[in-house]
Every structure is written in C-alpha cells, then in structure tokens.
Enzyme design. Structure first.
Site, PDB file in Angstrom:
ATOM      1  N   ILE A 144       0.830  -1.221   0.000  1.00  0.00           N
ATOM      2  CA  ILE A 144       0.000   0.000   0.000  1.00  0.00           C
ATOM      3  C   ILE A 144       0.860   1.265   0.000  1.00  0.00           C
ATOM      4  O   ILE A 144       0.404   2.338  -0.391  1.00  0.00           O
ATOM      5  CB  ILE A 144      -0.965  -0.030   1.214  1.00  0.00           C
ATOM      6  CG1 ILE A 144      -2.184   0.835   0.973  1.00  0.00           C
ATOM      7  CG2 ILE A 144      -0.248   0.338   2.494  1.00  0.00           C
ATOM      8  CD1 ILE A 144      -3.280   0.631   2.016  1.00  0.00           C
ATOM      9  N   GLN A 161      10.449  -4.649  11.039  1.00  0.00           N
ATOM     10  CA  GLN A 161       9.151  -5.310  10.822  1.00  0.00           C
ATOM     11  C   GLN A 161       8.055  -4.482  11.487  1.00  0.00           C
ATOM     12  O   GLN A 161       8.167  -4.129  12.670  1.00  0.00           O
ATOM     13  CB  GLN A 161       9.165  -6.736  11.398  1.00  0.00           C
ATOM     14  CG  GLN A 161       7.894  -7.516  11.038  1.00  0.00           C
ATOM     15  CD  GLN A 161       7.940  -8.973  11.493  1.00  0.00           C
ATOM     16  OE1 GLN A 161       8.795  -9.378  12.266  1.00  0.00           O
ATOM     17  NE2 GLN A 161       6.983  -9.760  11.012  1.00  0.00           N
ATOM     18  N   HIS A 197       6.062 -11.813   5.743  1.00  0.00           N
ATOM     19  CA  HIS A 197       5.887 -11.382   4.354  1.00  0.00           C
ATOM     20  C   HIS A 197       7.249 -11.173   3.716  1.00  0.00           C
ATOM     21  O   HIS A 197       8.195 -10.753   4.369  1.00  0.00           O
ATOM     22  CB  HIS A 197       5.049 -10.105   4.250  1.00  0.00           C
ATOM     23  CG  HIS A 197       5.501  -9.012   5.169  1.00  0.00           C
ATOM     24  ND1 HIS A 197       5.218  -9.015   6.513  1.00  0.00           N
ATOM     25  CD2 HIS A 197       6.240  -7.899   4.934  1.00  0.00           C
ATOM     26  CE1 HIS A 197       5.760  -7.955   7.076  1.00  0.00           C
ATOM     27  NE2 HIS A 197       6.409  -7.258   6.137  1.00  0.00           N
ATOM     28  N   HIS A 206       9.032  -9.026   0.792  1.00  0.00           N
ATOM     29  CA  HIS A 206       8.871  -7.896  -0.126  1.00  0.00           C
ATOM     30  C   HIS A 206       9.488  -8.248  -1.483  1.00  0.00           C
ATOM     31  O   HIS A 206      10.610  -8.779  -1.546  1.00  0.00           O
ATOM     32  CB  HIS A 206       9.615  -6.669   0.395  1.00  0.00           C
ATOM     33  CG  HIS A 206       9.068  -6.078   1.654  1.00  0.00           C
ATOM     34  ND1 HIS A 206       8.282  -4.945   1.670  1.00  0.00           N
ATOM     35  CD2 HIS A 206       9.192  -6.457   2.957  1.00  0.00           C
ATOM     36  CE1 HIS A 206       7.971  -4.642   2.918  1.00  0.00           C
ATOM     37  NE2 HIS A 206       8.509  -5.537   3.725  1.00  0.00           N
TER      38      HIS A 206
HETATM   39  P1  AMP Z   1       7.476  -4.545   7.134  1.00  0.00           P
HETATM   40  O1  AMP Z   1       7.958  -3.177   7.528  1.00  0.00           O
HETATM   41  O2  AMP Z   1       8.521  -5.429   6.529  1.00  0.00           O
HETATM   42  O3  AMP Z   1       6.715  -5.221   8.269  1.00  0.00           O
HETATM   43  O4  AMP Z   1       6.460  -4.297   5.956  1.00  0.00           O
HETATM   44  C1  AMP Z   1       5.102  -4.091   6.113  1.00  0.00           C
HETATM   45  C2  AMP Z   1       4.610  -3.558   4.806  1.00  0.00           C
HETATM   46  O5  AMP Z   1       3.204  -3.729   4.770  1.00  0.00           O
HETATM   47  C3  AMP Z   1       4.886  -2.052   4.603  1.00  0.00           C
HETATM   48  O6  AMP Z   1       5.677  -1.880   3.432  1.00  0.00           O
HETATM   49  C4  AMP Z   1       3.488  -1.459   4.453  1.00  0.00           C
HETATM   50  O7  AMP Z   1       3.433  -0.431   3.493  1.00  0.00           O
HETATM   51  C5  AMP Z   1       2.663  -2.660   4.038  1.00  0.00           C
HETATM   52  N1  AMP Z   1       1.248  -2.586   4.372  1.00  0.00           N
HETATM   53  C6  AMP Z   1       0.695  -2.223   5.558  1.00  0.00           C
HETATM   54  N2  AMP Z   1      -0.654  -2.268   5.482  1.00  0.00           N
HETATM   55  C7  AMP Z   1      -0.958  -2.686   4.226  1.00  0.00           C
HETATM   56  C8  AMP Z   1      -2.177  -2.936   3.528  1.00  0.00           C
HETATM   57  N3  AMP Z   1      -3.375  -2.758   4.103  1.00  0.00           N
HETATM   58  N4  AMP Z   1      -2.103  -3.342   2.237  1.00  0.00           N
HETATM   59  C9  AMP Z   1      -0.904  -3.503   1.633  1.00  0.00           C
HETATM   60  N5  AMP Z   1       0.276  -3.309   2.245  1.00  0.00           N
HETATM   61  C10 AMP Z   1       0.263  -2.902   3.515  1.00  0.00           C
END
Ligand code: AMP
Ligand code: ZN
Length: 139
Positions: free
Chosen positions: A33, A95, A101, A103
């Site tokens: 997002i 995180q 997840h 990336h």
């Molecule tokens: P991390 O910092 O590795 O935990 O990455 C979490 C990622 O999730 C970040 O890049 C956010 O932009 C993404 N994110 C959070 N909420 C959503 C959502 N509703 N849809 C898509 N991506 C999201």
C-alpha cells in the site's frame, strides 16, 4: 491459522481489500500500500506465522520459489533493471506487520528511489571478524 487483529490475515480473508496479483492455496501476493517503487509487492503465506523464526521449512522453501517466479514475471512486465527481496523480522529489523511477508521490490535505473540501500556499513577488526565467524560456524 488466522490471528485476530492481524491486518494481513484480514486481507487474506477478504475483509480488507487489496490489489492482488497472485493467489494459490498457500499464498496471496498483493501490492504494498506504500510502495518503495512501481510494482512493490508482498508475498503473504495464508497461514499466520509471525516471522522467519516461526515459518515451517516447507513454506519457507515455497516462498523463495514463488519469489523467483514472480521476479521473472514482474521484470518482464515492468521492464525493471533489477530486483530486491526483503524480509524483516522483529521491530529492530524494521518489521511493522507481524505476519511473515517477503517484499518483492522492482528496481529502476534513474528512478527516484534508485539509490535505496537498506543498511549502512560497520567496521570490525580482523580479530573481531575471526571471533564472529568462529562463533557462527555451524554444520
Ligand atoms: P514490514 O515493515 O517489513 O513489516 O512491511 C510491512 C509492509 O506492509 C509495509 O511496506 C506497508 O506499506 C505494508 N502494508 C501495511 N498495510 C498494508 C495494507 N493494508 N495493504 C498492503 N500493504 C500494507
Ligand atoms: Zn496474520
């Protein structure tokens, strides 16, 4: 399986909308997002696990196979010049969502974010390096 109050479990369950680019029995892949670059996506295992420490071996292997397949596909479609896989574990490592997840980050020469590096460098003495490698040796 599914964890209450987990935003990615809600996305997987369809309670929160997402831009899905791939789905099978084990994974859903969505656009981030808040993308670092055009096409930045996230591989989400459907079964809730917090991070790499918890992920079953079989799922871990399948994540990398899927990452490879999607990196090739996304590179063909997006014409990116390179690709990062990034996977953060625990807050200190960046995180922010505690559902595993991976990336998928396409990289483009000359783009706004073409110089992102996720870490800077630290220096250790040769003795320290040797100590570190000794402590980390494993079968
Ligand atoms: P991390 O910092 O590795 O935990 O990455 C979490 C990622 O999730 C970040 O890049 C956010 O932009 C993404 N994110 C959070 N909420 C959503 C959502 N509703 N849809 C898509 N991506 C999201
Ligand atoms: Zn979850």
């Amino acid at each position: 399986m599914r964890e209450d109050n987990c935003i990615f479990c809600k996305i997987i369950g369809g309670e929160i909308p997402s831009n899905t680019i791939y789905e099978d029995e084990e994974f859903k892949v969505i656009l981030d997002i808040s993308p670092a670059t055009r096409g930045h996506a996230l591989i989400l295992p459907k079964k809730h696990v917090a991070n790499l420490y918890e992920i079953p071996d079989e799922t871990a292997g399948n994540v990398l196979k899927l990452a490879k397949k999607l990196a090739i596909h996304m590179t063909n479609v997006l014409h990116c010049d390179g690709f990062n896989l990034l996977q953060n574990n625990n807050e200190v490592a960046g995180q922010t969502v505690f559902h595993f997840h991976m990336h998928l980050i396409p990289r483009y020469k000359g783009a706004k974010n073409d110089d992102i590096l996720y870490y800077t460098h630290e220096t250790f003495t040769p003795e320290e390096m040797s100590e570190i490698s000794e402590s980390l040796k494993t079968d």
